[in-house]
Design a protein around this motif. Structure first.
Motif, short mmCIF file in Angstrom:
data_model
loop_
_atom_site.label_atom_id
_atom_site.label_comp_id
_atom_site.label_asym_id
_atom_site.label_seq_id
_atom_site.Cartn_x
_atom_site.Cartn_y
_atom_site.Cartn_z
N LEU A 1 60.61 48.32 48.20
CA LEU A 1 61.95 48.09 48.72
C LEU A 1 61.84 47.44 50.08
CD1 LEU A 1 63.78 51.43 47.83
CD2 LEU A 1 63.99 49.26 46.67
N GLN B 1 63.22 46.50 53.95
CA GLN B 1 63.74 47.33 55.05
C GLN B 1 65.24 47.54 54.88
OE1 GLN B 1 61.95 48.74 57.54
NE2 GLN B 1 63.80 49.70 58.34
N TRP C 1 65.89 50.13 52.10
CA TRP C 1 65.62 51.49 52.56
C TRP C 1 66.76 52.01 53.46
CZ3 TRP C 1 62.93 54.97 50.42
CH2 TRP C 1 61.77 54.66 49.75
#
Length: 157
Positions: free
Chosen positions: A4, A6, A9
Motif C-alpha cells: 500500500l 503512504q 495507509w
C-alpha cells in the motif's frame, strides 16, 4: 498481499480511527443505558443547568456576578448573599420522584419561574400540597418532592 502506498495507509488509519470512535460511542450508550432505568429519583434542577434568576410570587432572586440579590416589589426584606446562596443550593440538591399523573391538579398552591443560562424562556415549577406530600409539576410531568421540604425551597424572612 500487495503493498500500500503512504496515502492508502493514511486512509486505512483514518477509517480505523472512525470505527473506533463509533465503537466507543455506542458502547458508552449501551453500558450507561441501564443505570437511568434503575434510578427513580432525579434532581429538581437538572445538573447541566445554571440558575440565573428565580421569580417567586413576591420576590425575585437574581445572580449578580458571583453572588445573589433579592428584589421585592412591596416590602423590603434584607436577604444576605449567604441566605440566597443556601436557597439556590437547596434547589440544586432537591430530589424528586416521578409519579403517575395526579387527577386533582387544578390550581397550584405556588408557582416559581426559574431562568437558566442560555435559555430564552423560563421553566415553571408548580407546587401543590396534597395530604402529606408535596407535588411538583414541571413541563406537564408530575413529581413528588422527596427532599428537602418545600419550606427549604422558599425564601425565609
Amino acid at each position: 498481499m500487495g503493498k500500500l502506498s503512504q496515502r492508502a495507509w493514511n486512509n486505512v488509519i483514518i477509517v480505523s480511527m472512525l470505527i473506533l470512535i463509533m465503537l466507543f460511542n455506542f458502547s458508552g450508550n449501551f453500558l450507561n443505558s441501564g443505570s437511568d432505568e434503575t434510578s427513580t429519583t432525579r434532581n429538581l434542577v437538572p445538573s447541566d443547568k445554571i440558575i440565573t434568576t428565580m421569580v417567586f410570587e413576591q420576590l425575585k432572586v437574581e445572580r449578580i456576578g458571583q453572588g445573589w440579590r433579592a428584589i421585592s416589589g412591596e416590602r423590603t426584606i434584607k436577604y444576605t448573599n449567604e441566605m440566597l446562596a443556601n436557597l439556590i443550593e437547596n434547589w440544586v440538591n432537591a430530589e424528586i420522584s416521578l409519579i403517575e399523573q395526579h387527577n386533582s391538579w387544578h390550581s397550584p398552591s405556588a408557582a416559581v419561574e426559574l431562568w437558566f443560562a442560555g435559555q430564552a424562556l423560563p421553566t415553571e415549577y408548580q407546587f401543590k400540597q396534597h395530604q402529606d406530600q408535596t407535588l411538583v409539576k414541571i413541563n406537564q410531568q408530575t413529581y413528588q418532592l422527596i427532599s428537602p421540604s418545600y419550606q427549604s425551597l422558599t425564601p425565609q424572612e
